[in-house]
Design a protein around this motif. Structure first.
Motif: not given
Lengths: 289, 598
Positions: B296-316, B502-506
């Motif tokens: 389930x390694x790709x989930x950690x990529x997801x955690x990083x991406x989501x965490x960064x997205x949440x603090x990125x200032x995106x309007x959503x 799409x390649x980056x998956x577990x």
């Protein structure tokens, strides 16, 4: 450390060790003491509970009852903490890290005696290289000591059997133990290799490391050990010098069995033999007309 | 020509015993010369076939690939004659590489002719030039197989045809190299990386499918040829000697890549490859070194991406905060670290298969949770399946990564910018991998992988050491995730699946590690590049991608179970036949990058 009296310091003391697996009692109330500078043998027929007892000492099993102390501190029931405390072991079936080199195997043994953690490795903090080099140096010393230095870069799986045994001992010594537990160190060895192993163990003892050894090879154990303890069906039968143990009738009985009550006397045996030979001659006469 | 007889072994029986060896060699030379001449002629009459192969005197498109193949065949044939100045080309075998190169030329030419015929409808569309090259390469091929084998022993002794073919394509390991001065070694390394970069960029830049397939054919056979010629062994011996130079050269070559790209499309492929490769390398710490099968390694990529997205200032973003990038990266990596510890702490007490199942579950739980935190099935954190769109671009010291910049006459678009940023992350991951592998903790990981009981008996706290590996792997994935989130500018749960197209998956990450070579550093990087590039360039296969992927995995595991880049240990493990028992000087030299597995 100079006088002989210090050699009687207790290194390992196991008292009342009992190990039950469900209804089966593999080890029952066993006491054992190993003093510093001593080689103690543990013998017994197959299934007597020797290896189970070893596993209790090294934390692989948590004994159901009893306690094990090493130099007056109770050993925690976790293998890595036992090794940390200073008790190292080898395994009955060789358990090296087969795809690591000989040197790397010994370096793994250094694990408890070095402290460099992940941060130190990642940032290459000062002291990292120093510790690494010191470890390597010590590991090479041990390989010299066991005569494997020339093969430091070989994969351990490619070593011949006898050398794998030696490597396992070198790896155990790398953790700088005060007590070394050897589980059948000469199993499967030829007489020359056995003799070499004997000398190696004496050399280890001379370095001030106490040794507890399980073995089936009686000549080996009687030559080697200062004291021998006999385990039969999970219980300790006798303990004493090799001479005492060898002469003990109960030990012989345990290995060879006792004569049953109605065992034939010598006269009867002679009678039977005479009868058999007579019969065989008659039968051969009958066969040849 | 006594020179020839001393350089090559002409005594063995060839696979196709048509011609005596010297004559066969002349024929190979002549055949490839003809093929070479053919590429300067028109191959077809219309420019409907992509690449415009109608021009006399100027090869283009697929003709260039044939030209390359024929030229290399010629060079290696001359090297087999012992021509001074070219002998360095074949330190190991001469005939096997020649065969492989003739095969490369023939396969590329044959493929091109076939493609022209099928695209334009019939072989009438071929012009004489095509026949010249085709026949020339065929002659060269047949003659090459009439050359005796390089390896001692009779070719005909092998059991079946397949083994005999493999035998004729194998060459012994190279002679020990003469010592060359440091500067020359460094120059060679730099040149090798320059060629590597050029070939890689050429592959990414191929504009139509035919060219890419032709490129793949040529590249695979040529690579095999230079391996059998012993050049690769020589090169890795050099890289082992100059490791810092090698790393710097690789890094510089990687930096140069976006500057070779004129279009954003291909720079984006480069950036995505880099993300994929970096995450694969992170996974290699967990799987390759510590032996923990993480599905389930790709989930950690997801955690990083989501965490960064949440603090990125995106309007959503539900948080509505805007952190500077350095803080976002720390948040992403930190969140992954926390999740790594949370998942690892209860599960790493398990051994083997159980861990795989739990991590597989975690990967799916992550995706479903992100889907459900949409305001309906749970609190609104992630916008559910719509994800977090319009993540603003990163600005570092006033340098906006979202817009094009002109640097020294080169235009660097958004993907190029992110590529360079990702390269820094890759460098961090590479450093972490190298340093941790070659240390007390790295040895403890390998020991745990080899025999956990023995490792604990040696004083290693198995749980602790495994948790460190797991958490470190998670952190590295989270780090890559922060960049990935910004590059795609949208994060959705569907990007982080167990298996997908799409390649980056577990599944693909694991495949990249295994294909490339477990426990090595360059292995996952190469494996990931191939796994990303091939599907990305062959759009028409999209429907069969997973099928072909499966077939490729099976074939590779059959032929080369240790992966493309073999860890020395793995090589010894899978090929037990005696001769590798004793590590000879050569072997210890070739460890190079793979020594990181120590």
């Amino acid at each position: 450390m100079t006088s002989m009296t210090t050699t009687t310091n207790t290194v390992l003391q196991a008292s009342g060790v009992t190990m039950r697996f469900g209804g089966l009692t593999a080890v029952r109330n066993v006491d054992l003491t190993v003093n510093s500078g001593e080689i103690v043998g543990l013998i017994g027929p197959n299934g007597a509970g020797k290896t189970t007892f070893f596993n209790c000492l090294t934390g692989l099993y948590v004994p159901t009852e009893g306690k094990v102390t090493y130099k007056d501190t109770v050993l925690p029931p976790k293998p890595h903490l036992v090794t940390q405390a200073g008790v190292a072991r080898t395994f009955q079936n060789i358990r090296l890290f087969p795809n690591m080199t000989v040197l790397e195997n010994v370096l793994v043994g250094r694990h408890t005696r070095t402290k460099e953690g992940l941060w130190s490795a990642l940032l290459r903090l000062p002291g990292f290289n120093k510790a690494e080099n010191a470890s390597r140096e010590r590991a090479m010393e041990l390989l010299e000591f066991t005569g494997l230095a020339a093969k430091a870069d070989h994969l351990s799986r490619n070593l011949p059997y006898g050398e794998q045994r030696k490597l396992e001992i070198a790896r155990a010594l790398a953790s700088e133990p005060g007590l070394l537990l050897l589980d059948e160190p000469t199993a499967g060895m030829n007489p020359q290799e056995t003799r070499a192993a004997e000398e190696l163990i004496f050399a280890i003892r001379d370095q001030g490391i106490a040794v507890l050894v399980i073995e089936h090879d009686m000549r080996f154990i009687m030559n080697l050990c200062d004291r021998v303890s006999v385990l039969v069906q999970g219980e300790k039968l006798v303990e004493g010098t090799p001479d005492i143990v060898q002469a003990d009738e109960r030990v012989i009985a345990a290995y060879l069995g006792t004569p049953f009550e109605g065992a034939p006397g010598e006269e009867e045996i002679a009678e039977v033999e005479a009868a058999e030979s007579a019969q065989s001659t008659t039968s051969t006469e009958g066969d040849t007309p | 020509m006594t020179e020839t007889t001393t350089r090559t072994n002409d005594s063995g029986t060839p696979l196709v015993p048509l011609l005596p060896a010297p004559l066969a060699r002349h024929t190979v030379t002549a055949g490839s010369a003809i093929a070479l001449i053919g590429t300067f002629m028109a191959w077809t009459w219309t420019s409907d076939f992509p690449g415009d192969l109608t021009v006399d005197g100027y090869p283009g498109g697929l003709q260039l690939l044939t030209l390359t193949g024929a030229l290399l065949t010629l060079l290696f044939a001359l090297s087999a004659y012992g021509v001074k100045g070219l002998r360095w080309l074949t330190p190991a075998g001469t005939n096997a590489p020649l065969r492989l190169l003739a095969l490369a030329t023939f396969a590329t030419t044959g493929y091109t002719l076939g493609a022209i015929s099928s695209d334009l409808g019939g072989i009438v569309n071929l012009e004489p030039g095509a026949y010249v090259s085709g026949i020339g390469s065929l002659i060269a091929l047949v003659a090459a197989f009439a050359l005796p084998g390089d390896t001692p022993g009779n070719d005909t002794t092998a059991d079946n045809a397949w083994q005999r073919i493999r035998h004729t394509l194998a060459a012994p390991s190279p002679r020990t190299a003469k010592t060359i001065p440091d500067w020359a070694g460094i120059l060679i390394i730099v040149a090798a990386f320059a060629i590597g970069l050029y070939v890689f960029a050429y592959g990414i830049d191929t504009e139509y499918t035919e060219l890419f397939i032709g490129f793949l054919i040529t590249a695979v056979f040529t690579f095999a040829a230079i391996t059998q010629a012993g050049l690769l062994a020589r090169l890795s011996a050099l890289t082992a000697q100059h490791r810092t130079v090698t790393l710097s050269a690789a890094f510089v070559a990687a930096i140069c890549f976006p500057f070779t790209q004129s279009s954003d499309e291909y720079a984006l492929i480069g950036a995505n490859i880099l993300i994929f490769a970096t995450v694969a390398l992170g996974l290699n710490v967990v799987v390759g070194l510590a032996g923990l099968l993480d599905l389930g390694y790709v989930a950690f990529l997801g955690v990083g991406a989501y965490a960064a997205a949440l603090v990125s200032g995106a309007s959503t973003s539900s948080l509505g905060v805007h952190f500077p990038f350095w803080a976002a990266i720390l948040v992403g990596a930190g969140a992954s670290l926390i999740f790594g510890v949370l998942i690892g702490a209860p599960t790493l007490r398990l051994r083997g298969d159980y861990l795989a199942i739990v991590t597989l579950g975690f990967g799916e739980i992550f995706r479903i949770t992100m889907n459900n935190l949409n305001g309906n099935s749970g609190p609104n954190v992630t916008n559910g399946s719509r994800g977090i769109p319009a993540i603003p671009d990163i600005t570092i010291f006033g340098y906006d990564l979202g817009i094009s910049h002109d640097i020294a006459g080169f235009t660097l678009g958004k993907p190029g910018n992110y590529y360079l940023l990702m390269l820094i992350v890759t460098l961090i991951v590479v450093t972490v991998f190298r340093r941790s592998a070659d240390s007390r903790i790295g040895r403890a990981w390998v020991a745990i992988r080899e025999d956990e009981t023995a490792a604990t008996a040696m004083g290693i706290n198995g749980f602790r050491v495994k948790l460190i590996a797991f958490a470190l792997g998670a952190t590295l994935a989270g780090l890559a995730g922060t960049v990935q989130g910004h590059l795609t500018s949208t994060v959705t749960p569907e990007q982080y699946q167990f298996a997908g197209s799409v390649p980056p998956n577990s599944a693909f990450l694991l495949a990249a590690v295994i294909l490339g070579g477990m426990g090595t550093m360059s292995g996952p990087l190469i494996g990931a590049s191939l796994l990303y590039l091939i599907p990305a360039k062959l759009q028409f296969m999209q429907d069969y991608q997973l099928l072909l992927f499966g077939v490729a995995l099976i074939v590779l595991m059959r032929l080369r179970p240790e992966g493309i880049v073999a860890d020395r240990r793995k090589k010894l493990e899978f090929h037990e036949t005696g001769q590798l028992d004793v590590p000879d000087a050569n072997l210890t030299d070739t460890v190079g990058v793979t020594k990181a597995g120590a």
